[in-house]
Design an enzyme around this catalytic site. Sequence first.
Site, PDB file in Angstrom:
ATOM      1  N   LYS A 127      -1.843 -11.454  -9.272  1.00 18.25           N
ATOM      2  CA  LYS A 127      -3.050 -11.972  -8.627  1.00 18.25           C
ATOM      3  C   LYS A 127      -4.256 -11.192  -9.152  1.00 18.25           C
ATOM      4  O   LYS A 127      -4.160  -9.975  -9.321  1.00 18.25           O
ATOM      5  CB  LYS A 127      -2.867 -11.740  -7.117  1.00 18.25           C
ATOM      6  CG  LYS A 127      -3.969 -12.242  -6.249  1.00 18.25           C
ATOM      7  CD  LYS A 127      -3.848 -11.654  -4.850  1.00 18.25           C
ATOM      8  CE  LYS A 127      -4.402 -10.235  -4.788  1.00 18.25           C
ATOM      9  NZ  LYS A 127      -4.828  -9.760  -3.479  1.00 18.25           N
ATOM     10  N   LYS A 134       0.832  -1.213   0.000  1.00 19.87           N
ATOM     11  CA  LYS A 134       0.000   0.000   0.000  1.00 19.87           C
ATOM     12  C   LYS A 134       0.864   1.260   0.000  1.00 19.87           C
ATOM     13  O   LYS A 134       0.499   2.264  -0.616  1.00 19.87           O
ATOM     14  CB  LYS A 134      -0.945   0.001   1.213  1.00 19.87           C
ATOM     15  CG  LYS A 134      -2.097  -0.966   1.071  1.00 19.87           C
ATOM     16  CD  LYS A 134      -3.114  -0.483   0.044  1.00 19.87           C
ATOM     17  CE  LYS A 134      -4.295  -1.431  -0.057  1.00 19.87           C
ATOM     18  NZ  LYS A 134      -5.330  -0.951  -0.959  1.00 19.87           N
ATOM     19  N   LYS A 165      -9.129  -6.207  -8.157  1.00 19.79           N
ATOM     20  CA  LYS A 165      -9.797  -5.005  -8.656  1.00 19.79           C
ATOM     21  C   LYS A 165      -8.773  -3.877  -8.859  1.00 19.79           C
ATOM     22  O   LYS A 165      -8.812  -3.165  -9.862  1.00 19.79           O
ATOM     23  CB  LYS A 165     -10.819  -4.565  -7.595  1.00 19.79           C
ATOM     24  CG  LYS A 165     -11.889  -3.674  -8.117  1.00 19.79           C
ATOM     25  CD  LYS A 165     -13.114  -4.469  -8.511  1.00 19.79           C
ATOM     26  CE  LYS A 165     -13.780  -3.794  -9.693  1.00 19.79           C
ATOM     27  NZ  LYS A 165     -14.660  -4.665 -10.433  1.00 19.79           N
TER      28      LYS A 165
HETATM   29  P1  AMP Z   1     -10.781  -8.935  -0.950  1.00 19.72           P
HETATM   30  O1  AMP Z   1     -11.572  -8.556  -2.142  1.00 19.72           O
HETATM   31  O2  AMP Z   1      -9.335  -8.540  -1.029  1.00 19.72           O
HETATM   32  O3  AMP Z   1     -11.430  -8.545   0.351  1.00 19.72           O
HETATM   33  O4  AMP Z   1     -10.748 -10.528  -0.951  1.00 19.72           O
HETATM   34  C1  AMP Z   1     -11.829 -11.307  -0.526  1.00 19.72           C
HETATM   35  C2  AMP Z   1     -11.418 -12.753  -0.436  1.00 19.72           C
HETATM   36  O5  AMP Z   1     -11.075 -13.235  -1.740  1.00 19.72           O
HETATM   37  C3  AMP Z   1     -10.154 -12.952   0.436  1.00 19.72           C
HETATM   38  O6  AMP Z   1     -10.306 -14.162   1.156  1.00 19.72           O
HETATM   39  C4  AMP Z   1      -9.054 -13.054  -0.564  1.00 19.72           C
HETATM   40  O7  AMP Z   1      -7.973 -13.816  -0.085  1.00 19.72           O
HETATM   41  C5  AMP Z   1      -9.753 -13.747  -1.728  1.00 19.72           C
HETATM   42  N1  AMP Z   1      -9.116 -13.387  -2.994  1.00 19.72           N
HETATM   43  C6  AMP Z   1      -9.079 -12.141  -3.550  1.00 19.72           C
HETATM   44  N2  AMP Z   1      -8.418 -12.162  -4.724  1.00 19.72           N
HETATM   45  C7  AMP Z   1      -8.019 -13.452  -4.908  1.00 19.72           C
HETATM   46  C8  AMP Z   1      -7.288 -14.110  -5.935  1.00 19.72           C
HETATM   47  N3  AMP Z   1      -6.857 -13.464  -7.003  1.00 19.72           N
HETATM   48  N4  AMP Z   1      -7.075 -15.436  -5.800  1.00 19.72           N
HETATM   49  C9  AMP Z   1      -7.527 -16.120  -4.715  1.00 19.72           C
HETATM   50  N5  AMP Z   1      -8.226 -15.552  -3.715  1.00 19.72           N
HETATM   51  C10 AMP Z   1      -8.483 -14.235  -3.791  1.00 19.72           C
END
Ligand code: AMP
Length: 339
Positions: free
Chosen positions: A208, A128, A211
Site C-alpha cells: 500500500k 506497529k 509514507k
Molecule cells: P493516513 O495518512 O494514514 O492518515 O491516511 C489518510 C487517509 O488516506 C485515510 O483515509 C487512509 O485510509 C487513506 N489512505 C492512505 N494511504 C492510502 C492508500 N495507499 N490507498 C488508499 N487510501 C489510502
Amino acid sequence: MTVELAPAPSPTAAPAPRPRIFSGIQPSGLVHLGNDLGAIRNYVMLQFEYEAIYCIVDYHALTSTHDADVLRSRTREMAAGLLALGLDPERCTLFVQSHRPEHTELMWLLSTVTPVSWLERTPTYKDKIATQPDDVNHGLLTYPVLQAADIVIYKASLVPVGKDQAAHLELSREIVRAFNNRYGDTFPEPQAVYTPAPVVLGTDGVKKMSKSVGNTIDILGDPDVIRKQVMSMVTDTKRILRTDPGRPEVCNVCQLHRFFGDDYEDIWDGERTARTGCVDTKKLLAQRIIDHYAPARERYAELMANPAEIDGILEAGADRLKPKAQATMDEVRHRMGLR
Ligand code: AMP
Ligand code: TRP
C-alpha cells in the site's frame, strides 16, 4: 457507495439538517497520491452534500512522531495540503484534533466499554509492534478508541477513508454497539465510504502506498521528484522485453492511468499489443499527475507562505465545533452517571 442529491427544499420549509460525515488524517508529512485517490477526493466531493468535519489527528500522530517541531510543522503542512486539494472552509469544518480536548475525555469513557482483546487483535496494532518494536506505547493499543471518539463525538454516520481503515471502522461500530447496549441509544453506528480507488499501491507495486514504506508519489512536491517517483515504479514484472505484451490489469502504472484522463482503455490496449513500452506509459502518467496537481501545488505554496491564514482556518474550525462536542459530552456524562 453512491451519494444521492437531496431534493430541493421548498422555499418556506426550514432547511433539513444535512447528514454529518467525519474523517481524520494523520499529519505524517506531505499528502501522497494514495491519500488523494483513496480518501481526499471523497472529502472534497462530500463537503457539497453533507455537513462535513475533517480533522488533522495530531494526538494519533504522537504514537509514532515524537519531535514537537516536526509535529507542529507537519500539522500545518497537512492543513495546507487539504485546503490546496479542495477543502473549502466555507463548506466544511477543518480543525486539529488536540484543539478539541473533549475527544480525549470521550476516549477514556469509551475505553471502559472496550475489551482489551478487541484492541490487541487490531491489524494496525500488530503491524506497529513489528515496525516499531522499541516503541510499543500504550497509545498504539488505544488508538482505535480515540478514533471512535473522534467520529462519535459529532455523531457522524459516514466516514470517508481508504480501505486500510476498514478494521478501525469496524471497531468503532463495535464500540458504539457496546456503549449503546450498556447506556442506551446514544451514537449512530458509523459507516465507511470508499472511493473507486480504496487501496492505492505504492511505487513498488506490492505494498500500500505509505509514507512509512517510502513508496509514495508526493503529488504536491517538486515536479522533478514526482517524475523520479513515477519513473521508479514497478510495472508488470513478467514483461521483460519491449516487444513482450503487457498485462495492464496487474500493472500499477496502467491502473493509475484510470484516474488521469479518459483514454486509459487505449493506453491499456497499447500495452497489451506492445505498441507502447512501459517507459512511455510511465512518462505519460508522470506528466499527467504533474499537470493535474499543478493548481493545487501553486495554492499549497501560497498557503505555506501565509501560515496565519492556515492557523486562522484551523482555529475557527475548532471553535465552531465546541458546542457540538460539549453537548455530546454532557449527554454522555449524564448517561454514565457522572452528573
Ligand atoms: P493516513 O495518512 O494514514 O492518515 O491516511 C489518510 C487517509 O488516506 C485515510 O483515509 C487512509 O485510509 C487513506 N489512505 C492512505 N494511504 C492510502 C492508500 N495507499 N490507498 C488508499 N487510501 C489510502
Ligand atoms: N486512523 C486514521 C488513519 O490512519 C486516522 C483517523 C483518526 C481517522 N481518527 C479518525 C479516520 C476518524 C477516520 C475517522 O488514517
